[in-house]
Design a protein around this motif. Structure first.
Motif, short mmCIF file in Angstrom:
data_model
loop_
_atom_site.label_atom_id
_atom_site.label_comp_id
_atom_site.label_asym_id
_atom_site.label_seq_id
_atom_site.Cartn_x
_atom_site.Cartn_y
_atom_site.Cartn_z
N ILE A 1 -11.24 10.49 0.85
CA ILE A 1 -11.06 9.38 1.77
C ILE A 1 -11.69 9.75 3.11
N HIS A 2 -12.46 8.82 3.65
CA HIS A 2 -12.98 9.06 4.99
C HIS A 2 -12.16 8.26 5.99
N LEU A 3 -11.37 8.97 6.75
CA LEU A 3 -10.42 8.32 7.64
C LEU A 3 -11.07 7.30 8.57
N GLU A 4 -12.23 7.63 9.08
CA GLU A 4 -12.87 6.76 10.08
C GLU A 4 -13.21 5.39 9.52
N THR A 5 -13.50 5.33 8.23
CA THR A 5 -13.99 4.08 7.66
C THR A 5 -13.06 3.51 6.60
N SER A 6 -11.89 4.14 6.41
CA SER A 6 -10.99 3.71 5.35
C SER A 6 -10.18 2.49 5.76
N LEU A 7 -10.25 1.45 4.96
CA LEU A 7 -9.46 0.25 5.24
C LEU A 7 -7.96 0.55 5.09
N GLY A 8 -7.63 1.43 4.16
CA GLY A 8 -6.24 1.79 3.97
C GLY A 8 -5.65 2.46 5.20
N TYR A 9 -6.41 3.38 5.75
CA TYR A 9 -5.95 4.08 6.96
C TYR A 9 -5.82 3.10 8.13
N LEU A 10 -6.80 2.23 8.26
CA LEU A 10 -6.76 1.24 9.34
C LEU A 10 -5.59 0.28 9.16
N GLU B 1 -6.93 3.02 -3.15
CA GLU B 1 -7.74 2.23 -2.21
C GLU B 1 -8.78 1.40 -2.96
N LEU C 1 0.83 -1.20 0.00
CA LEU C 1 0.00 0.00 0.00
C LEU C 1 0.86 1.26 0.00
#
Lengths: 152, 152
Positions: free
Chosen positions: B8-17, A119, A25
């Motif tokens: 991108i929505h940080l709260e729900t982003s799989l990439g961020y998680l 993403e 990623l």
DNA sequence: GAATGTATGTCAGACTACTGACATGAGTCA
DNA sequence: TGACTCATGTCAGTAGTCTGACATACATTC
């Protein structure tokens, strides 16, 4: 010597696979951000400020998973570039709330679309249920790692 | 302004998680490896050599998710420390197969146990089925990111 | 055999993020 | 009020990794 169950089997280790996935990623994000003259931490900082204006340097650091010292130097750079603005004096305490400038917002718009495309590519071929399961699993891992600070 | 679905929505982003999880894992591993005087890449190198003796510097780099230049300087260091040995001349071509020394094996034994404990902690509270689902999900993400090299 | 492409080992420089340290402001508690 | 703890902003030095570049070795192709 018997490394038995005390060791790690790379082929089946979730930790190793997690590192592999995050590495893939990271590379993919760098590839799309480099043409925009932006690093991942740089992008993360702008994205955080867009969604939560007024965040402090330390809060941004936590949100971008770097130290506050690293975020500090990045913010200095972004202030000089005119993408971020901070008051010269703290409204309360020492905390300096940061905000995006119009220029910062424009830079973010392109970057955010690029990251979004990465993403989308990453999640191609996964059903909503699979994505939800992955989300819960990763959340569980984060919680478990944080709750117990390194049993000595 | 409408960032809509292009952002991108940080709260729900799989990439961020995913980044959050790998950051938590990295920190936890650093915490247990630091007392042993070892970095994550250092540990990864030894673990790879234990499971696949004779790997070249470039192959080790790919397995540890760093560039071959980074692995090169690490290997020089580990050779001086006596944890790794390489022939002075290549048996074939330019490839220098690396191997663990007894000292390297001893260093790895402690590190591997420490890392194993971190992985166990990370997976606490997850059923075998959940772990298997997470494994498949991460594999799918890696495959998707690699197969398509950045659609321009 | 010559030319090309691919992979490797290596060196050098630059950059990013980190650790360590210090001062300051805010909150807590005796 | 004063002592203590904690979080923050900031400066300085260090360490790890990266990009760029070059020479070399093998495989493929013409």
């Amino acid at each position: 010597m018997s490394q038995g169950e005390s060791g790690i089997h790379l082929e089946t280790s979730l930790g190793y696979l997690l590192k592999e996935a995050s590495s893939a990623l990271r590379t993919a994000m760098e590839d799309v951000l480099r043409p925009l003259g932006m690093t991942i931490t740089h992008y993360s900082c702008l994205e955080l400020l867009a969604q939560r204006p007024g965040l402090s340097s330390s809060e941004l650091a936590r949100g971008a998973f770097v130290t506050r010292q690293s975020m500090h130097v990045l913010l200095q750079h972004l202030e000089r570039e005119g993408q971020v603005a901070r008051p010269s004096e703290a409204p309360v305490g020492k905390v300096l709330p940061a905000r995006l400038t119009p220029r910062g917002r424009r830079a973010l718009a392109k970057a955010s679309a690029a990251v979004r495309s990465v993403e989308v590519r990453m999640l191609a071929g996964m059903s909503d249920a699979e994505q939800a399961a992955a989300f819960r699993a990763l959340q569980s891992m984060v919680r478990s790692l944080r709750d117990d600070p390194a049993t000595p």
